[in-house]
Design an enzyme around this catalytic site. Structure first.
Site, PDB file in Angstrom:
ATOM      1  N   LYS A   1       1.251  -0.979   0.420  1.00 38.86           N
ATOM      2  CA  LYS A   1      -0.490  -0.151   0.010  1.00 38.86           C
ATOM      3  C   LYS A   1       0.924   1.411   0.157  1.00 38.86           C
ATOM      4  CE  LYS A   1      -4.455   0.526   2.476  1.00 38.86           C
ATOM      5  NZ  LYS A   1      -5.146   0.231   3.454  1.00 38.86           N
TER       6      LYS A   1
HETATM    7  C1  E4P Z   1      -7.979   1.978   3.164  1.00 39.36           C
HETATM    8  O1  E4P Z   1      -7.472   1.282   3.400  1.00 39.36           O
HETATM    9  C2  E4P Z   1      -7.870   2.278   4.619  1.00 39.36           C
HETATM   10  O2  E4P Z   1      -7.376   1.585   4.987  1.00 39.36           O
HETATM   11  C3  E4P Z   1      -9.202   2.668   4.941  1.00 39.36           C
HETATM   12  O3  E4P Z   1     -10.304   2.770   4.938  1.00 39.36           O
HETATM   13  C4  E4P Z   1      -9.613   3.920   6.652  1.00 39.36           C
HETATM   14  O4  E4P Z   1     -10.552   4.672   6.544  1.00 39.36           O
HETATM   15  P1  E4P Z   1     -10.676   5.794   7.660  1.00 39.36           P
HETATM   16  O5  E4P Z   1     -11.468   7.264   7.397  1.00 39.36           O
HETATM   17  O6  E4P Z   1     -11.854   4.958   8.301  1.00 39.36           O
HETATM   18  O7  E4P Z   1      -9.505   5.800   8.421  1.00 39.36           O
END
Ligand code: E4P
Length: 224
Positions: A85
């Site tokens: 990522k």
């Molecule tokens: C994506 O891979 C992220 O981990 C994610 O969905 C973060 O989302 P949040 O806004 O709930 O932190």
């Protein structure tokens, strides 16, 4: 649309994996920071991989191309199926280009607009993660932006996979599926909430009560 779990919590992954509904897990540094710090990062990631038996996205924390590529090389040594990522910043795009040349799958994260999504695709991303909830938080329409991106993917014939991320409620899941996202990555509590319906609970309660009543009546009839 496939469902992934957005967590670094082993118990949540174990529980949901047993239901047979998730095909992968996405993690990020914030999710990891919520977990027991006595468990080593590598051990946690390997355990997540063992439990889910499918896609696992592991995020780098470097902000320069060389650092990101170095981290990616280390992670794929732990397990070669890892997806790396990478944040949607210019240095991140350069890292995606390099990793894609080497055949290492990447998931470009923190994508908030169609122009960012197009750039991530062009750099060679395997997955592009669009953050719905965080857009909604600042009064942008996350689903409208996801719809635009899915339409662009159709028109252009792009083959990178679209992940609907930052999912906050069951409606986000439905809208992501309707938009044509390939994957929705969902926090544990939202996923479990999305499985529930009061009519299911009431229906089951009635079936079990009626069956009990039938057994009692049957016992009574056998005594006569
Ligand atoms: C994506 O891979 C992220 O981990 C994610 O969905 C973060 O989302 P949040 O806004 O709930 O932190």
């Amino acid at each position: 649309m496939e469902l992934y779990l957005d967590t670094a919590n082993l118990q949540e992954i174990k529980e949901v994996s047993e239901l047979g509904i998730i095909r992968g897990v996405t993690t990020n540094p914030t999710l990891l920071a919520k977990e027991d710090p006595s468990v080593d990062f590598k051990q946690r990631i390997l355990e997540i991989h063992r439990l889910v038996g499918g896609h696992v996205s592991v995020e780098v924390v470097s902000t320069d191309k060389e650092g990101m590529v170095r981290e990616a090389e280390e992670i794929v040594e732990w397990f070669p199926e890892a997806t790396i990522k990478i944040p949607m910043i210019p240095q991140g795009l350069a890292a995606v280009k390099e990793l894609s040349k080497r055949g290492i799958p990447t998931n470009v994260t923190l994508v908030f607009s169609a122009t960012q999504a197009i750039a991530a695709h062009q750099a060679g991303a395997s997955y592009v993660s669009i953050f719905l909830g965080r857009l909604d938080d600042i009064a942008y329409d996350g689903i409208a932006i996801l719809n635009d991106i899915c339409e662009i993917w159709d028109v252009q014939g792009y083959d990178s996979l679209i992940i609907a991320a930052s999912i906050r409620n069951p409606l986000h899941i439905i809208e992501a599926a309707r938009a044509g996202a390939d994957i929705a990555t969902i926090p544990y509590n939202v996923l479990m909430q999305s499985l529930k319906n009061p009519l299911t609970d009431r229906g089951l309660e009635n079936f079990l009560r009626d069956y009990d009543r039938y057994l009692t009546e049957r016992q009574k009839s056998m005594l006569i």
